[in-house]
Design a protein around this motif. Structure first.
Motif, PDB file in Angstrom:
ATOM      1  N   GLN B  57      52.839  30.768  59.069  1.00 43.05           N
ATOM      2  CA  GLN B  57      53.549  30.629  57.812  1.00 43.05           C
ATOM      3  C   GLN B  57      52.833  31.373  56.693  1.00 43.05           C
ATOM      4  O   GLN B  57      51.662  31.737  56.819  1.00 43.05           O
ATOM      5  CB  GLN B  57      53.621  29.147  57.440  1.00 43.05           C
ATOM      6  N   ARG B  58      53.554  31.556  55.614  1.00 42.01           N
ATOM      7  CA  ARG B  58      52.978  32.182  54.432  1.00 42.01           C
ATOM      8  C   ARG B  58      53.304  31.317  53.224  1.00 42.01           C
ATOM      9  O   ARG B  58      54.383  30.732  53.144  1.00 42.01           O
ATOM     10  CB  ARG B  58      53.589  33.583  54.259  1.00 42.01           C
ATOM     11  N   VAL B  59      52.371  31.240  52.298  1.00 42.59           N
ATOM     12  CA  VAL B  59      52.601  30.481  51.072  1.00 42.59           C
ATOM     13  C   VAL B  59      52.393  31.419  49.903  1.00 42.59           C
ATOM     14  O   VAL B  59      51.312  32.006  49.760  1.00 42.59           O
ATOM     15  CB  VAL B  59      51.619  29.298  50.939  1.00 42.59           C
ATOM     16  N   VAL B  60      53.401  31.566  49.078  1.00 44.20           N
ATOM     17  CA  VAL B  60      53.244  32.369  47.869  1.00 44.20           C
ATOM     18  C   VAL B  60      52.673  31.476  46.781  1.00 44.20           C
ATOM     19  O   VAL B  60      53.288  30.483  46.390  1.00 44.20           O
ATOM     20  CB  VAL B  60      54.573  32.997  47.422  1.00 44.20           C
ATOM     21  N   VAL B  61      51.496  31.820  46.345  1.00 49.91           N
ATOM     22  CA  VAL B  61      50.760  31.017  45.377  1.00 49.91           C
ATOM     23  C   VAL B  61      51.270  31.284  43.963  1.00 49.91           C
ATOM     24  O   VAL B  61      51.416  30.375  43.158  1.00 49.91           O
ATOM     25  CB  VAL B  61      49.259  31.345  45.469  1.00 49.91           C
ATOM     26  N   VAL B 131      56.512  21.960  44.352  1.00 50.84           N
ATOM     27  CA  VAL B 131      56.772  22.000  45.796  1.00 50.84           C
ATOM     28  C   VAL B 131      56.735  20.596  46.399  1.00 50.84           C
ATOM     29  O   VAL B 131      57.525  20.261  47.275  1.00 50.84           O
ATOM     30  CB  VAL B 131      55.738  22.917  46.490  1.00 50.84           C
ATOM     31  N   ALA B 172      61.386  32.032  49.138  1.00 57.23           N
ATOM     32  CA  ALA B 172      61.300  30.897  50.063  1.00 57.23           C
ATOM     33  C   ALA B 172      59.847  30.482  50.284  1.00 57.23           C
ATOM     34  O   ALA B 172      59.526  29.297  50.306  1.00 57.23           O
ATOM     35  CB  ALA B 172      61.957  31.252  51.395  1.00 57.23           C
ATOM     36  N   ASP B 173      58.969  31.471  50.419  1.00 61.65           N
ATOM     37  CA  ASP B 173      57.560  31.154  50.655  1.00 61.65           C
ATOM     38  C   ASP B 173      56.885  30.597  49.406  1.00 61.65           C
ATOM     39  O   ASP B 173      55.833  29.969  49.490  1.00 61.65           O
ATOM     40  CB  ASP B 173      56.813  32.396  51.154  1.00 61.65           C
ATOM     41  N   GLY B 176      58.433  26.801  49.513  1.00 66.20           N
ATOM     42  CA  GLY B 176      58.216  25.962  50.684  1.00 66.20           C
ATOM     43  C   GLY B 176      59.504  25.667  51.437  1.00 66.20           C
ATOM     44  O   GLY B 176      59.659  24.598  52.023  1.00 66.20           O
ATOM     45  N   LEU B 177      60.433  26.596  51.412  1.00 70.02           N
ATOM     46  CA  LEU B 177      61.721  26.435  52.107  1.00 70.02           C
ATOM     47  C   LEU B 177      61.905  27.585  53.092  1.00 70.02           C
ATOM     48  O   LEU B 177      61.149  28.548  53.084  1.00 70.02           O
ATOM     49  CB  LEU B 177      62.876  26.472  51.093  1.00 70.02           C
ATOM     50  N   THR B 178      62.925  27.500  53.926  1.00 72.05           N
ATOM     51  CA  THR B 178      63.274  28.652  54.749  1.00 72.05           C
ATOM     52  C   THR B 178      64.069  29.635  53.891  1.00 72.05           C
ATOM     53  O   THR B 178      64.651  29.266  52.869  1.00 72.05           O
ATOM     54  CB  THR B 178      64.152  28.243  55.952  1.00 72.05           C
TER      55      THR B 178
END
Lengths: 225, 225
Positions: B57-61, B131, B172-173, B176-178
């Motif tokens: 997964q990836r999280v955009v900060v 989030v 989405a990233d 925290g969603l698709t």
DNA sequence: CGGGCCTTTGATTACCCTCAATTTTCGTGG
DNA sequence: CCACGAAAATTGAGGGTAATCAAAGGCCCG
């Protein structure tokens, strides 16, 4: 952590450090309030750091442990979250003007503070990633595993078991779940023989399994130097 | 922001500031790498700051904007996230040793940096709250509304409309969603006549409605002084 | 004019939340 | 030490929502 060099010592010794005690239940810091203290570091006891939202929800940002600063991130302005003493709490506080601390007063302290702030930032970002992109089981496992590692560093972890004086509702607000679902997740962790949380005590039953499951890498918990 | 006082000026003018250009697609900073630059501030263009997780997964900060530092939180150690130039990007960078910056070199700069870091911390914590504890519709609305406010401060927002050169997958990233669900959420926002996101342009159609819906309070976006 | 990425829509599934009720734990005072 | 009440933990049932699987259309770039 860092060791002060010879030239740092005069600066350090002239900094007025005081020890303070807060009884359980004390609101040490409140969201939106102007920071009045310079630096507050936990030395003993448990605290909970959280944000209250206008929609009635609460988000637990962190559980500050021994060695953690609890006023980083609001050095010049207003606190972005509240901090509550969950148990009786002991702190060291530095009450000189903060910008003095960071510019010339004591280079050693300035460096130390920046390291602590940086580490806290890393922890916060892992927390964000945890909530945003892990499933509840792994999410809960990750949070408790991280706390165990941090306690290990603070030398207060024994036999993979530690006191954790918070409710499942507190945990839920840290995980972004409902309290009810958190309860079920903890049951699943117990039945999978990974973690047992019971009566305010957390026991990591299968630490290797937890590390595998969560891909836990403690690198971000070290101090930058 | 802050204004330098008379005594600050010599310190400031002796700091080696350079302007740099990064073409779109440049990885300006990589997670885990030791920070080599002192300070990097965005002056033009778009970037995306993210963490890659072991579970794929990836999280955009964050989406760092004009005026934002992109290396706070890793002043002494390793970067906790990657930063990618989404468009061509212009920065100012200060390439002296960082601890010098914070201890005696220039008190004005030290203060400014601490203010910027504190503000970024606040933004990150709001992101976490977003989030963790807002439903997808409000969550998406909040994120885009925040960016609009930040652009307003950076004086690059006109008519509640701004370029946003990211994909729904990037969004989405950050949420925290698709990507698929993000698409549906954006459709819902459009049909509710709140926000229209189309072809890389975001338009806040009903700003008051958005503020009501999300309880948005821009206080945390100001600089601490 | 392809080809690939991005966007969009539909159908189905799995998961988490909500509502509800019971049991357990814990603090307090009798 | 026990009794009581409140808070916390636990379990069940049901519904809503976001993820997953699948496929088609749009857009940009080469």
């Amino acid at each position: 952590m860092l060791e002060p060099s010879q030239e740092d010592l005069p600066g350090i010794h002239s900094v007025p450090v005081v020890e303070r005690f807060y009884p359980a239940g004390t609101l040490i810091m409140e969201e939106g309030q102007v920071a009045t203290r310079s630096l507050v570091m936990v030395t003993a006891g448990w605290a909970i750091s959280y944000k209250s939202m206008q929609n009635g929800q609460r988000v637990v940002v962190d559980f500050p442990l021994r060695g953690d600063l609890i006023n980083h991130g609001s050095p010049a302005g207003r606190a972005y979250r509240s901090v509550l003493a969950q148990t009786d709490l002991v702190t060291f506080e530095i009450n000189i003007e903060r910008q003095g601390l960071l510019s010339g007063y004591s280079p050693f302290l300035a460096r130390s503070i920046m390291s602590l702030v940086a580490r806290n930032y890393g922890i916060a970002m892992e927390h964000l990633a945890n909530v945003a992109r892990r499933r509840p089981l792994e999410r809960a496992a990750y949070l408790l595993l991280e706390i165990a590692y941090r306690l290990e560093r603070a030398e207060t972890l024994k036999h993979n078991r530690f006191q954790f004086p918070f409710t499942q509702s507190d945990l839920a607000d840290a995980l972004g779940l409902t309290a009810i679902h958190t309860n079920r997740v903890l049951r699943d962790l117990r039945e999978a023989e990974l973690i047992v949380v019971r009566n305010g005590v957390v026991e990591l039953v299968d630490k290797p399994g937890l590390i595998d499951m969560t891909f836990f890498d403690p690198a971000y918990l070290s101090y930058g130097g």
